[in-house]
Scaffold this motif. Structure first.
Motif, PDB file in Angstrom:
ATOM      1  N   ASN A  96       3.061  12.810 -15.937  1.00 31.75           N
ATOM      2  CA  ASN A  96       3.005  12.801 -16.387  1.00 31.75           C
ATOM      3  C   ASN A  96       1.205  11.533 -16.795  1.00 31.75           C
ATOM      4  O   ASN A  96       0.568  11.020 -17.577  1.00 31.75           O
ATOM      5  CB  ASN A  96       2.270  13.263 -17.668  1.00 31.75           C
ATOM      6  N   VAL A  97       2.014  11.073 -15.963  1.00 34.32           N
ATOM      7  CA  VAL A  97       1.117   9.358 -15.323  1.00 34.32           C
ATOM      8  C   VAL A  97       0.245   9.622 -14.560  1.00 34.32           C
ATOM      9  O   VAL A  97       0.268   9.880 -13.394  1.00 34.32           O
ATOM     10  CB  VAL A  97       2.343   8.198 -15.302  1.00 34.32           C
ATOM     11  N   PRO A  98      -1.080   8.715 -14.714  1.00 35.04           N
ATOM     12  CA  PRO A  98      -1.815   8.712 -13.914  1.00 35.04           C
ATOM     13  C   PRO A  98      -1.218   7.894 -12.402  1.00 35.04           C
ATOM     14  O   PRO A  98      -0.959   6.594 -13.029  1.00 35.04           O
ATOM     15  CB  PRO A  98      -3.494   8.127 -14.493  1.00 35.04           C
ATOM     16  N   ALA A  99      -2.167   8.261 -11.098  1.00 37.24           N
ATOM     17  CA  ALA A  99      -1.434   7.446  -9.933  1.00 37.24           C
ATOM     18  C   ALA A  99      -2.370   7.882  -9.341  1.00 37.24           C
ATOM     19  O   ALA A  99      -3.340   8.178  -8.718  1.00 37.24           O
ATOM     20  CB  ALA A  99      -0.399   8.332 -10.258  1.00 37.24           C
ATOM     21  N   ILE A 100      -2.378   6.308  -8.536  1.00 40.11           N
ATOM     22  CA  ILE A 100      -3.332   6.147  -7.449  1.00 40.11           C
ATOM     23  C   ILE A 100      -2.358   5.662  -6.612  1.00 40.11           C
ATOM     24  O   ILE A 100      -1.853   4.498  -6.175  1.00 40.11           O
ATOM     25  CB  ILE A 100      -3.903   4.802  -8.100  1.00 40.11           C
ATOM     26  N   PHE A 101      -2.896   6.951  -5.632  1.00 39.57           N
ATOM     27  CA  PHE A 101      -2.165   5.633  -3.872  1.00 39.57           C
ATOM     28  C   PHE A 101      -2.873   5.295  -3.194  1.00 39.57           C
ATOM     29  O   PHE A 101      -4.655   6.019  -3.018  1.00 39.57           O
ATOM     30  CB  PHE A 101      -1.426   7.830  -3.095  1.00 39.57           C
ATOM     31  N   ILE A 102      -3.371   4.696  -1.807  1.00 36.66           N
ATOM     32  CA  ILE A 102      -3.903   3.961  -0.716  1.00 36.66           C
ATOM     33  C   ILE A 102      -3.360   4.468   0.178  1.00 36.66           C
ATOM     34  O   ILE A 102      -1.871   4.549   0.407  1.00 36.66           O
ATOM     35  CB  ILE A 102      -4.212   2.747  -1.337  1.00 36.66           C
ATOM     36  N   THR A 103      -4.161   5.270   1.452  1.00 45.12           N
ATOM     37  CA  THR A 103      -3.371   5.804   2.536  1.00 45.12           C
ATOM     38  C   THR A 103      -4.129   5.768   3.363  1.00 45.12           C
ATOM     39  O   THR A 103      -5.685   5.537   2.935  1.00 45.12           O
ATOM     40  CB  THR A 103      -2.331   6.415   2.343  1.00 45.12           C
ATOM     41  N   HIS A 104      -3.588   5.417   4.829  1.00 44.80           N
ATOM     42  CA  HIS A 104      -5.268   5.934   6.095  1.00 44.80           C
ATOM     43  C   HIS A 104      -4.511   6.404   6.512  1.00 44.80           C
ATOM     44  O   HIS A 104      -5.745   7.485   7.823  1.00 44.80           O
ATOM     45  CB  HIS A 104      -4.742   4.268   6.983  1.00 44.80           C
TER      46      HIS A 104
END
Length: 405
Positions: free
Chosen positions: A205-213
């Protein structure tokens, strides 16, 4: 370890997606320049507690710069970063409570799995009992208990990734940032691991930000996806929303294959060449009769038939000749050349079908996909002429174009 400090919190009632006042992490009006070059312009978004947001964009779109600004590795030109209600824009990276998982994992090669996971707690001078309890809980969480005494060189790429995540979770970060974490893995491992990671993130339950193409990765991982294009967010929404209702032509063509055709608005239908497609729900404030527009539809929204008989909900747009048929496992991909309809002239920069080149786009080619049962039941041949119909589409305006005949 006390229950209230557990790394896996007890389930709580699902709250609505957090807005600016209830977000776990917020980026507000971020802009960034390197010299005279503008890299980001007025980027704003929120991430709720336990939510996974994916920043999707091509190389140079600015997604890595956003991640570095949130982590405190870059300073924005304007704007601020807020974590759990606290403005951390001017804080150094070590004081933000942000965990970053890089593509390279950065594990210590001469430390075992359990020592790698506990490293962050040891340098923070935590007590031995706390370290052991935390490491044991995390090993169980990432399903690596039997590998605790192994070294990174003895693990697979997916196992190393899970160790890197466990090590980051050990010191309870405010937000998790993933910098293209699956880029170094083979396709099969990537598919398996991203499902595991999504399940794991829902537990902690931790906010997560991914970057991807990777478009497929974005759709599978994200609760929401933000599509970036040269420093701007083109659209942010759920995977369903941005795939089925793209806000711009760029979003449509970047997020999977999409077909784009010119059309003209009439009273309650769209004119595509000589075909008429019912469109009673068009917003009269946005689209007026005579306006040139673009209709965007996915390959799976195309149906092909040998005759003019169409099933309910299928609308004919043209006849076409089959240029190419490709077998792609679960479905068949068909490239067709439409009988060329009249075009609306525009000075807009065109975007192309993601599987095409600009040269082939000029021939009015479209792509259709047929599921295996349909392809097996009705065999089509290259050169054959068929009727093309569509079942779903999105209408977008063409700026500066109008035809009133």
């Amino acid at each position: 370890m006390k229950a209230k400090e557990s790394l896996i919190p007890k389930p709580e009632p699902q709250a609505s997606k957090a807005g600016p006042t209830g977000a776990a992490a917020s980026v507000v009006g971020i802009s960034k320049r390197f010299g005279k070059a503008s890299v980001l312009e007025n980027i704003s978004f929120d991430v709720a507690e336990g939510e996974v947001l994916v920043l999707l964009g091509a190389s140079g779109s600015g997604k890595t710069t956003i991640l570095r600004i949130i982590a405190g590795l870059e300073m924005p030109y304007t704007g601020k970063v807020i974590l759990h209600g606290k403005d951390v824009t001017d804080l150094p990276a070590r004081e933000r409570g942000v965990g970053v998982i890089f593509q390279s994992y950065a594990l210590f090669p001469k430390m075992t799995v359990e020592k790698n996971i506990g490293y962050g707690l040891r340098i923070r001078k935590r007590k031995g009992k706390e370290i052991r309890e935390t490491v044991n809980e995390l090993l169980s969480l990432v399903q690596l208990n039997e590998h605790r005494k192994k070294y990174p060189s003895q693990l697979s790429g997916g196992q190393q990734q899970r160790v890197a995540i466990a090590r980051t979770l050990a010191y309870k970060p405010e937000v998790l940032l993933f910098d293209e974490p699956f880029g170094a893995l083979d396709t099969q491992t990537r598919v398996h691991l991203r499902r595991e990671i999504r399940s794991l993130l829902k537990k902690v339950n931790v906010p997560a930000i991914f970057i991807t193409h990777d478009q497929e990765e974005a759709l599978e991982l994200g609760d929401r996806v933000a599509v970036l294009n040269v420093g701007h967010i083109e659209q942010i929404g759920t995977p369903f929303e941005i795939y089925n209702h793209p806000a711009t032509e760029y979003v449509a063509t970047f997020l999977g294959a999409a077909n784009v055709l010119d059309a003209v608005v009439r009273k309650d239908f769209l004119e595509v060449g000589s075909a008429q497609i019912p469109a009673p729900a068009l917003d009269p404030k946005k689209f007026k009769s005579g306006d040139c527009v673009k209709i965007i539809f996915r390959p799976e929204d195309v149906s092909l038939s040998r005759g003019d008989f169409l099933r309910p909900g299928h609308f004919k747009i043209s006849t076409a000749s089959i240029q190419e048929i490709s077998f792609v496992g679960a479905y068949e991909r068909v490239r067709l050349r439409l009988d060329r309809p009249e075009e609306c002239m525009t000075d807009d920069t065109p975007y192309y079908l993601t599987t095409q080149t600009p040269e082939s786009q000029a021939t009015k080619s479209i792509i259709a996909t047929r599921p295996k049962p349909e392809a097996s039941a009705t065999r089509l041949q290259v050169g054959e002429r068929v009727v093309v119909a569509i079942t779903s589409f999105t209408v977008l305006p063409q700026q500066g174009t109008r035809r009133t005949n």
